[in-house]
Design a protein around this motif. Structure first.
Motif, mmCIF file in Angstrom:
data_model
loop_
_atom_site.group_PDB
_atom_site.id
_atom_site.type_symbol
_atom_site.label_atom_id
_atom_site.label_comp_id
_atom_site.label_asym_id
_atom_site.label_seq_id
_atom_site.Cartn_x
_atom_site.Cartn_y
_atom_site.Cartn_z
ATOM 1 N N GLU A 81 12.781 10.621 -7.362
ATOM 2 C CA GLU A 81 13.689 10.221 -6.290
ATOM 3 C C GLU A 81 13.393 11.005 -5.018
ATOM 4 O OE1 GLU A 81 16.240 8.028 -6.116
ATOM 5 O OE2 GLU A 81 15.861 7.202 -8.108
ATOM 6 N N ASP A 82 13.132 12.283 -5.164
ATOM 7 C CA ASP A 82 12.868 13.109 -3.978
ATOM 8 C C ASP A 82 11.556 12.722 -3.319
ATOM 9 O OD1 ASP A 82 15.209 14.410 -4.595
ATOM 10 O OD2 ASP A 82 14.188 15.979 -5.766
ATOM 11 N N SER A 83 10.555 12.338 -4.119
ATOM 12 C CA SER A 83 9.261 11.979 -3.531
ATOM 13 C C SER A 83 9.277 10.595 -2.897
ATOM 14 C CB SER A 83 8.171 12.051 -4.604
ATOM 15 O OG SER A 83 8.463 11.148 -5.657
ATOM 16 N N LEU A 84 10.125 9.687 -3.407
ATOM 17 C CA LEU A 84 10.174 8.332 -2.855
ATOM 18 C C LEU A 84 11.194 8.174 -1.736
ATOM 19 C CD1 LEU A 84 9.931 6.088 -6.066
ATOM 20 C CD2 LEU A 84 8.179 6.444 -4.323
ATOM 21 N N ALA A 85 12.132 9.108 -1.626
ATOM 22 C CA ALA A 85 13.174 8.993 -0.599
ATOM 23 C C ALA A 85 12.602 8.886 0.816
ATOM 24 C CB ALA A 85 14.149 10.161 -0.715
ATOM 25 N N PRO A 86 11.569 9.670 1.210
ATOM 26 C CA PRO A 86 11.049 9.500 2.580
ATOM 27 C C PRO A 86 10.396 8.130 2.827
ATOM 28 C CG PRO A 86 10.410 11.629 1.659
ATOM 29 C CD PRO A 86 10.962 10.834 0.524
ATOM 30 N N TRP A 87 9.993 7.470 1.765
ATOM 31 C CA TRP A 87 9.340 6.170 1.917
ATOM 32 C C TRP A 87 10.307 5.003 1.707
ATOM 33 C CZ3 TRP A 87 4.341 6.239 3.484
ATOM 34 C CH2 TRP A 87 3.629 7.419 3.306
ATOM 35 N N ALA A 88 11.595 5.256 1.659
ATOM 36 C CA ALA A 88 12.560 4.203 1.328
ATOM 37 C C ALA A 88 12.509 3.048 2.333
ATOM 38 C CB ALA A 88 13.972 4.795 1.251
ATOM 39 N N ASP A 89 12.512 3.386 3.642
ATOM 40 C CA ASP A 89 12.493 2.304 4.652
ATOM 41 C C ASP A 89 11.207 1.493 4.566
ATOM 42 O OD1 ASP A 89 14.942 3.195 5.476
ATOM 43 O OD2 ASP A 89 14.143 4.419 7.119
ATOM 44 N N GLN A 90 10.080 2.146 4.350
ATOM 45 C CA GLN A 90 8.806 1.436 4.269
ATOM 46 C C GLN A 90 8.764 0.548 3.018
ATOM 47 O OE1 GLN A 90 6.013 1.491 6.560
ATOM 48 N NE2 GLN A 90 5.774 -0.315 5.268
ATOM 49 N N ILE A 91 9.272 1.061 1.902
ATOM 50 C CA ILE A 91 9.305 0.252 0.677
ATOM 51 C C ILE A 91 10.176 -0.982 0.875
ATOM 52 C CG2 ILE A 91 10.056 0.253 -1.729
ATOM 53 C CD1 ILE A 91 9.268 3.209 -1.861
ATOM 54 N N TYR A 92 11.310 -0.808 1.545
ATOM 55 C CA TYR A 92 12.207 -1.946 1.787
ATOM 56 C C TYR A 92 11.524 -3.002 2.666
ATOM 57 C CZ TYR A 92 16.334 -4.580 3.200
ATOM 58 O OH TYR A 92 17.233 -5.573 3.433
ATOM 59 N N GLN A 93 10.779 -2.552 3.666
ATOM 60 C CA GLN A 93 10.072 -3.487 4.537
ATOM 61 C C GLN A 93 8.978 -4.230 3.767
ATOM 62 O OE1 GLN A 93 10.557 -4.595 7.513
ATOM 63 N NE2 GLN A 93 8.673 -5.819 7.549
ATOM 64 N N TRP A 94 8.221 -3.525 2.968
ATOM 65 C CA TRP A 94 7.184 -4.180 2.164
ATOM 66 C C TRP A 94 7.793 -5.196 1.199
ATOM 67 C CZ3 TRP A 94 4.417 1.055 0.935
ATOM 68 C CH2 TRP A 94 3.523 1.360 1.973
#
Length: 520
Positions: A81-94
């Motif tokens: 969770e901590d490693s993916l949290a900074p990429w949350a917005d990018q993952i949502y866009q993809w």
């Protein structure tokens, strides 16, 4: 140790025994709960204001105590969770904007230095409800008896045709009554309109009536345009539904839940009726299918209703169906055709003429075919009816041609004679003499030319020219044309010399003939 949920009645018993003066050990032994569990609920009871010597716990207090042990997924935080949290917005866009698959998102993250497993990434997305949500189902209200039936086609397998010895595919037309779940199965080799109507007619005879609504699949024989809101039925199936009195309701494409009662029946019929059976042709399979519907499918305990379909149908649904008269239905087909330059339309590999006055070449017409007649409609109006012809046949009405072409198109001497007589009596007599031959068909072209001369030089001049030609026994259309070109029909007829009278002492030629073998 597996998690055990404490029931509400058990919590109420713990509180009741506690207020009765029992100790925690006694309560644990009497209820089968651990002392730690008893201690936890008694502490919560004190916080709720429940006293050992006070009144019994209320419904609201017991509901709050039951919420302590409510089961549910554990929210466990993981290092991912901590490693993916900074990429949350990018993952949502993809995921939502670019509509990428989770596997592709995992590859893009790994290329950017964030390495996670596919399962962890999918859990991260599902926790935030970004992915496709699981489908929810609701139980639909039951229909009234005799109101709805569902229809579907399913592939059974292959059987041997006894006539040809070849293996052929067999389809099953399955009709299920929604109220009783009583079903009918009609095996067939194709899904044409004739096969569909034959199967439905057999079903109405089997049920003894017709339902008011028929939920159908989107097979081409019945549905011309599959649309979720405004489906369009074929003209042939629409006429059949109007004749039998039911309303056809096509299901949406790739929405099996629109007809759930018949959808599961396809595999049931395949497994319980067809597989493992030995069928001697299509007729044998149909007989076995009808027996199977009565003795097997109709007598089973249905998994949803928990009742036998056949007794429910006989007791509660049969009398609610629409009446069925038992009269055979005349199957009709509708086609759309374009009028050809020869004033004919092509349908089922045969040609039929249409009136040139109301349907000139290039117009679109609708054609209705049954076993005997072909009816042609233009803008909703019946313009022509013909006897149905076999493949390669033609039905032509001479009156459908334009007046100026009817004589030419119909190679008939009698018709040409009648047309010639309309130009004048001399023209009619000339035509009679023209076709007075051993082979009148050889004079067809000359007859057409004679009529065209009347159109070109007026009937009066042609009649005069034919009268002049008849006077000298000149039966030649080309010579009549020369008379008209040179305008000789108005000139006076020349006086022919009288024939020379025979000599008084003239002797016949036989007198001068030599006898065979000597002098006379």
């Amino acid at each position: 140790m597996a998690y055990k949920e404490v029931l509400r009645v058990e919590i109420q018993e713990v509180v009741r025994r506690w207020q009765a003066g029992a100790s925690q050990r006694q309560i644990a032994e009497g209820t089968g709960l651990s002392r730690a569990t008893v201690r936890k609920y008694l502490s919560a009871a004190v916080q709720e204001g429940i006293a050992p010597d006070g009144p019994a716990a209320s419904e609201e207090q017991l509901s709050r105590l039951a919420g302590i042990s409510r089961a549910g997924p554990r929210q466990v935080e993981t290092p991912v969770e901590d490693s993916l949290a900074p990429w949350a917005d990018q993952i949502y866009q993809w995921l939502t904007g670019d509509r990428l698959k989770v596997t592709r998102i995992q590859e893009l993250l790994e290329a950017r230095g964030c390495t996670v497993s596919y399962t962890s990434l999918r859990r991260f997305i599902r926790k935030r409800n970004w992915g496709r949500r699981s489908a929810r189902t609701v139980r639909m209200a039951d229909t009234d008896p005799g109101e709805v039936a569902e229809v579907d086609f399913g592939r059974l397998g292959m059987i041997t045709d006894p006539a040809t010895g070849k293996r052929r595919v067999v389809w099953a037309l399955i009709i299920v009554l929604s109220y009783s779940r009583h079903c009918f199965v009609w095996p067939t080799h194709s899904q044409k309109l004739e096969d569909v109507i034959a199967g439905l007619e057999a079903a109405w005879a089997f049920f003894g009536g017709v339902p008011r609504y028929l939920v159908i699949d989107n097979f081409p024989a019945a549905v011309a345009g599959a649309d979720p809101l405004h489906p369009r039925l074929t003209r042939g199936f629409l006429e059949y539904s109007q004749h039998r009195g039911f309303v056809a309701d096509p299901a949406r494409v790739r929405h099996p839940k629109d007809k759930p009662k018949v959808e599961r029946s396809v595999s049931y019929v395949r497994e319980r009726l067809f597989k493992g059976g030995d069928f001697q042709g299509l007729a044998h399979l149909r007989n076995e299918a009808q027996r199977w519907c009565l003795e097997v499918a109709g007598q089973r305990i249905h998994g949803t209703t928990r009742r036998k379909p056949l007794p429910v149908f006989q007791d509660e649904e049969r009398h609610a169906l629409l009446p069925w008269d038992g009269e055979p239905y005349e199957i009709t087909h509708w086609r759309t055709a374009k009028v050809h330059p020869d004033h004919h339309v092509a349908c089922q590999y045969a040609l039929y003429s249409v009136p040139s006055s109301s349907c000139p070449p290039g117009q679109r017409v609708e054609i209705r075919l049954d076993s005997k007649l072909v009816r042609i409609y233009h803008r909703g109006k019946l313009v022509k009816a013909h006897q149905r012809q076999a493949r390669g046949g033609r039905s032509t009405d001479p009156d459908d041609y334009p007046a100026e072409l009817s004589a030419y198109t119909m190679k008939a001497p009698d018709r040409i004679k009648r047309s010639a007589a309309l130009h004048g009596p001399a023209v009619g007599e000339f035509a009679e003499r023209l076709f007075d031959d051993r082979h009148p068909w050889s004079k067809i072209r000359q007859g057409h030319k004679l009529i065209r001369l009347g159109d070109r030089y007026t009937p009066q001049r042609l009649d005069a020219a034919c009268q002049r030609a008849l006077a000298v026994d000149l039966i030649d259309v080309n010579r009549v044309e020369r008379i008209l070109v040179q305008a000789l029909e108005q000139e006076a007829m020349p006086q022919l010399p009288l024939p020379i009278p025979a000599g008084r002492f003239a002797r016949p030629g036989s007198v001068f003939a030599l006898a065979a073998g000597g002098r006379s």
